[in-house]
Scaffold this motif. Structure first.
Motif, PDB file in Angstrom:
ATOM      1  N   ARG A 192       3.041  -5.772   2.422  1.00 40.45           N
ATOM      2  CA  ARG A 192       3.090  -4.623   1.512  1.00 40.45           C
ATOM      3  C   ARG A 192       1.736  -4.384   0.861  1.00 40.45           C
ATOM      4  O   ARG A 192       1.343  -3.251   0.626  1.00 40.45           O
ATOM      5  CB  ARG A 192       4.157  -4.814   0.427  1.00 40.45           C
ATOM      6  N   ILE A 207      -0.447  -0.872   1.243  1.00 45.58           N
ATOM      7  CA  ILE A 207      -0.182  -0.276  -0.069  1.00 45.58           C
ATOM      8  C   ILE A 207      -0.361   1.252  -0.042  1.00 45.58           C
ATOM      9  O   ILE A 207       0.438   1.997  -0.630  1.00 45.58           O
ATOM     10  CB  ILE A 207      -1.058  -0.960  -1.151  1.00 45.58           C
ATOM     11  N   ILE A 218       2.650   2.888   1.505  1.00 43.71           N
ATOM     12  CA  ILE A 218       3.809   2.828   0.602  1.00 43.71           C
ATOM     13  C   ILE A 218       3.703   3.922  -0.462  1.00 43.71           C
ATOM     14  O   ILE A 218       4.652   4.663  -0.706  1.00 43.71           O
ATOM     15  CB  ILE A 218       3.908   1.425  -0.042  1.00 43.71           C
ATOM     16  N   VAL A 219       2.509   4.035  -1.067  1.00 46.65           N
ATOM     17  CA  VAL A 219       2.323   5.025  -2.133  1.00 46.65           C
ATOM     18  C   VAL A 219       2.499   6.432  -1.563  1.00 46.65           C
ATOM     19  O   VAL A 219       3.219   7.267  -2.113  1.00 46.65           O
ATOM     20  CB  VAL A 219       0.930   4.865  -2.780  1.00 46.65           C
ATOM     21  N   SER A 237       4.147   7.374   1.000  1.00 48.77           N
ATOM     22  CA  SER A 237       5.503   7.659   1.490  1.00 48.77           C
ATOM     23  C   SER A 237       6.506   7.694   0.340  1.00 48.77           C
ATOM     24  O   SER A 237       7.710   7.705   0.575  1.00 48.77           O
ATOM     25  CB  SER A 237       5.951   6.599   2.498  1.00 48.77           C
ATOM     26  N   ASN A 238       6.006   7.662  -0.888  1.00 48.40           N
ATOM     27  CA  ASN A 238       6.893   7.654  -2.064  1.00 48.40           C
ATOM     28  C   ASN A 238       7.903   6.508  -1.996  1.00 48.40           C
ATOM     29  O   ASN A 238       9.067   6.672  -2.353  1.00 48.40           O
ATOM     30  CB  ASN A 238       7.663   8.977  -2.156  1.00 48.40           C
ATOM     31  N   ALA A 239       7.475   5.379  -1.469  1.00 49.40           N
ATOM     32  CA  ALA A 239       8.428   4.284  -1.248  1.00 49.40           C
ATOM     33  C   ALA A 239       8.229   3.152  -2.252  1.00 49.40           C
ATOM     34  O   ALA A 239       8.729   2.046  -2.051  1.00 49.40           O
ATOM     35  CB  ALA A 239       8.266   3.753   0.171  1.00 49.40           C
ATOM     36  N   THR A 240       7.520   3.437  -3.359  1.00 48.20           N
ATOM     37  CA  THR A 240       7.214   2.342  -4.289  1.00 48.20           C
ATOM     38  C   THR A 240       8.478   1.740  -4.908  1.00 48.20           C
ATOM     39  O   THR A 240       8.602   0.518  -4.986  1.00 48.20           O
ATOM     40  CB  THR A 240       6.272   2.826  -5.420  1.00 48.20           C
ATOM     41  N   ASP A 241       9.443   2.628  -5.321  1.00 53.61           N
ATOM     42  CA  ASP A 241      10.665   2.109  -5.950  1.00 53.61           C
ATOM     43  C   ASP A 241      11.451   1.250  -4.971  1.00 53.61           C
ATOM     44  O   ASP A 241      11.902   0.153  -5.298  1.00 53.61           O
ATOM     45  CB  ASP A 241      11.557   3.262  -6.431  1.00 53.61           C
ATOM     46  N   ARG A 242      11.585   1.773  -3.733  1.00 50.18           N
ATOM     47  CA  ARG A 242      12.361   1.053  -2.718  1.00 50.18           C
ATOM     48  C   ARG A 242      11.726  -0.316  -2.435  1.00 50.18           C
ATOM     49  O   ARG A 242      12.400  -1.337  -2.388  1.00 50.18           O
ATOM     50  CB  ARG A 242      12.384   1.904  -1.444  1.00 50.18           C
ATOM     51  N   GLU A 243      10.398  -0.320  -2.293  1.00 50.40           N
ATOM     52  CA  GLU A 243       9.702  -1.566  -1.980  1.00 50.40           C
ATOM     53  C   GLU A 243       9.784  -2.552  -3.141  1.00 50.40           C
ATOM     54  O   GLU A 243       9.957  -3.748  -2.947  1.00 50.40           O
ATOM     55  CB  GLU A 243       8.238  -1.277  -1.629  1.00 50.40           C
ATOM     56  N   ALA A 244       9.648  -2.006  -4.391  1.00 50.47           N
ATOM     57  CA  ALA A 244       9.721  -2.881  -5.565  1.00 50.47           C
ATOM     58  C   ALA A 244      11.096  -3.543  -5.623  1.00 50.47           C
ATOM     59  O   ALA A 244      11.230  -4.736  -5.918  1.00 50.47           O
ATOM     60  CB  ALA A 244       9.466  -2.084  -6.838  1.00 50.47           C
TER      61      ALA A 244
END
Ligand SMILES: Nc1ncnc2c1ncn2[C@@H]1O[C@H](COP(=O)(O)OP(=O)(O)OP(=O)(O)O)[C@@H](O)[C@H]1O
Length: 568
Positions: free
Chosen positions: A206, A210, A213-214, A216-223
């Motif tokens: 990740r 990074i 992730i940022v 793809s707006n996937a920060t919440d999912r990854e967190a």
């Protein structure tokens, strides 16, 4: 621990047992002395108390002095025991790291195709680090857990056979309970380590990705996924602690039972005479019973040490498994029975004869029966569409993978008969994305030849046109670059790679799309530097861009029906 684990650990222990057990012997010897001193201390203490209670004004100064001397000796023993155990652990970890690192380097980049880099890093750093407990605690504990209690048992038996019998019965219960908890502990420890490695691999992936992730707006999912993995690790760690607590509690219970039984079976341990002048005085065997009671913790201490170290054994099982996975891999030609390309050569002619390659038995051939030769001052361009096998052929030339059939020869010698380090010594390789290590620009350049003098370094800097951007760096050659350091553009990083190749000054140059990610203007500058670097060397290059292909003197069209043609 599964059957496979047991077999692995046994094989691994056998392999380690020579040097590791030899290193543990002094720890065991000092431990024996420590136990004997403990027995002496218990006798002195019991005698002092017994004498004072039985005879008013008894002379106990000699006993107190002996106790003090024994206490000092015991402190010294403990110091040496810890010291020797720590040294044995350090030496063993050093030995293991060297051997695993040799295997990792021996297998080369092929290892990264079957194992995550975080797993390899976890083995080299964490898994081997926790093996300290295996060498410093488990090995000595497993060699002595029967011996030390036996010393205590004999000493107690001599003065109080009944107490010795009680100790023996309670002591026999301990291995039964430990066997029950031990199985759970090993399993829990293994699962905890797997969860930790999974978490490390996830973090590494990740962090590398990074930007994706940022964007793809996937920060919440990854967190959320990361916190799930961290929670899993927490639960597994708690399970280990619970098992460790239960296992320690089982020993405490056996110890308390032993103490109660010894006191109860001694009958009149202390007499209270309420008829005459009320007074308390000890029974005649008071000193012997007290001696046995003082030795109860001493008797159980080795069991406790073994129980605590059981987890270390479980870690060793995990490490042995991980090492087996690495060491089972196909190694690069690097064994000492292969002959060297001695003396170092100044020119290399590369020849491939009936060369075929497929990634595995089930996969189709990437290319078959390939024949070509490249002499000094020639530049062979590997041509073909994406997937034609250009990078595969370069990996074969680097010796990272072995041909499925046919041979590659350097100066008419099959490279399968050369040691990996001799292949590496005679070639320089520049890939699509040069690796910049965390360190100064100077260190990054000198990586190829640490002993290069200032004049050689300056020549390489000019030839690779590094001097064009050097003045823009805050501290010139001493600017820290690489991870966490000053960022270099793709073209600048590629110039550093070219500078390294200049410094290495190898007769064979392998280039795998070195301008793949560069704009035409930067590419033109890099090509110019590569043209200078290629002079007098044997060069094989893989390229898609026409400008790079124009460097070639001949080209090899890759595909199942490959052919060599001169360049226009
Ligand atoms: N580790 C691997 N395991 C299995 N197959 C692989 C592996 N690496 C590459 N291949 C396959 O080998 C073939 C040749 O790949 P290779 O990377 O050598 O092509 P290439 O010509 O260099 O492609 P490109 O120009 O896109 O870099 C492809 O079909 C690819 O899928």
């Amino acid at each position: 621990m599964s059957g496979v684990d047991k077999k692995l650990v046994r094989a691994w222990v056998r392999q380690q047992s020579g040097p590791a057990r030899r290193a543990a012997l002094p720890v065991v010897a000092v431990g024996c002395l420590n136990t004997l001193i403990g027995i002496g201390q218990a006798w002195c203490m019991a005698s002092v108390i017994g004498s004072l209670l039985q005879t008013r004004g008894a002379q106990v100064l000699g006993l107190i002095a002996s106790f003090a001397v024994l206490s000092a000796c015991r402190a010294l023993c403990l110091y040496f025991q810890e010291n020797l155990a720590a040294r044995a652990g350090i030496a063993a970890r050093e030995r293991l790291r060297r051997s695993v690192l040799d295997s990792v380097i021996g297998i080369g980049p092929a290892l990264l195709r079957r194992q995550h880099s975080a797993e390899i890093a976890a083995l080299l750093v964490d898994r081997i680090e926790v093996l300290d407990g295996y060498f410093a605690r488990w090995l000595p504990a497993s060699m002595t857990w029967m011996v030390f209690p036996a010393f205590v048992l004999v000493a107690v038996f001599v003065v109080d056979p009944r107490a010795a019998l009680i100790l023996a019965v309670c002591g026999a219960l301990v291995p039964v309970s430990q066997a029950v908890f031990g199985i759970g502990a090993a399993l829990a420890s293994r699962n905890q380590f797997l969860a930790m490695v999974r978490l490390q691999a996830r973090f590494l992936d990740r962090i590398r990705g990074i930007a994706t992730i940022v964007l793809s707006n996937a920060t919440d999912r990854e967190a959320k996924a990361l916190s799930g993995a961290a929670d899993d690790l927490r639960k597994r760690t708690m399970k280990i602690l619970r098992i460790a607590f239960l296992s320690s509690a089982a020993i405490d219970i056996a110890m308390v039972i032993a103490i109660i039984m010894i006191v109860l079976t001694q009958g009149h341990f202390i007499h209270i005479d309420a008829f005459a002048a009320p007074s308390i005085y000890p029974a005649p065997h008071f000193t012997e019973t007290l001696f046995a009671l003082f030795l109860v913790p001493e008797f159980f201490a080795p069991f406790r040490g073994l129980a605590l170290a059981y987890q270390d054994r479980a870690h060793a099982a995990g490490a042995a498994e991980a090492m087996e996975a690495i060491e089972n891999g196909e190694s690069l030609p690097g064994t000492d029975d292969l002959s060297a390309l001695a003396p170092p050569v100044l020119v290399v002619t590369v020849e491939a004869k009936a060369l075929s390659y497929r990634w595995n038995e089930a996969a189709p051939y990437v290319f078959k029966d390939l024949d070509f030769s490249v002499s000094p001052d020639e530049i062979l361009v590997l041509d073909g569409p994406s997937g034609a096998g250009k990078s595969t052929l370069i990996e074969l030339l680097l010796g990272f993978i072995k041909p499925s059939a046919g041979t590659i020869q350097f100066n008419y010698r099959d490279i399968a008969t050369l040691r990996g380090r001799d292949i590496a010594r005679h070639l320089a390789w520049i890939g699509q994305k040069p690796v910049l290590f965390a360190g100064t620009l100077r260190e990054n350049l000198l990586f190829a030849r640490p002993d290069a003098d200032e004049m050689r370094l300056q020549r390489a800097i000019e030839a690779a046109a590094i001097d064009h951007f050097l003045k823009d760096l805050p501290q010139g050659l001493d600017t820290v670059i690489g991870e966490g350091g000053f960022g270099l553009s793709g073209g600048q990083a590629q110039r550093v790679a070219i500078g390294r190749a200049y410094l290495k000054d190898a007769p064979l140059l392998l280039l795998d799309e070195p301008t793949a990610h560069l704009d035409p203007e930067t590419e033109a500058g890099i090509i110019e530097a590569l043209r200078r670097l290629s002079e007098g060397r044997t060069v094989i290059l893989s390229a898609h861009s026409q400008a790079m292909k124009a460097l070639g003197t001949k080209s090899l069209k890759l595909g199942l029906s490959a052919s060599v043609e001169p360049c226009a």
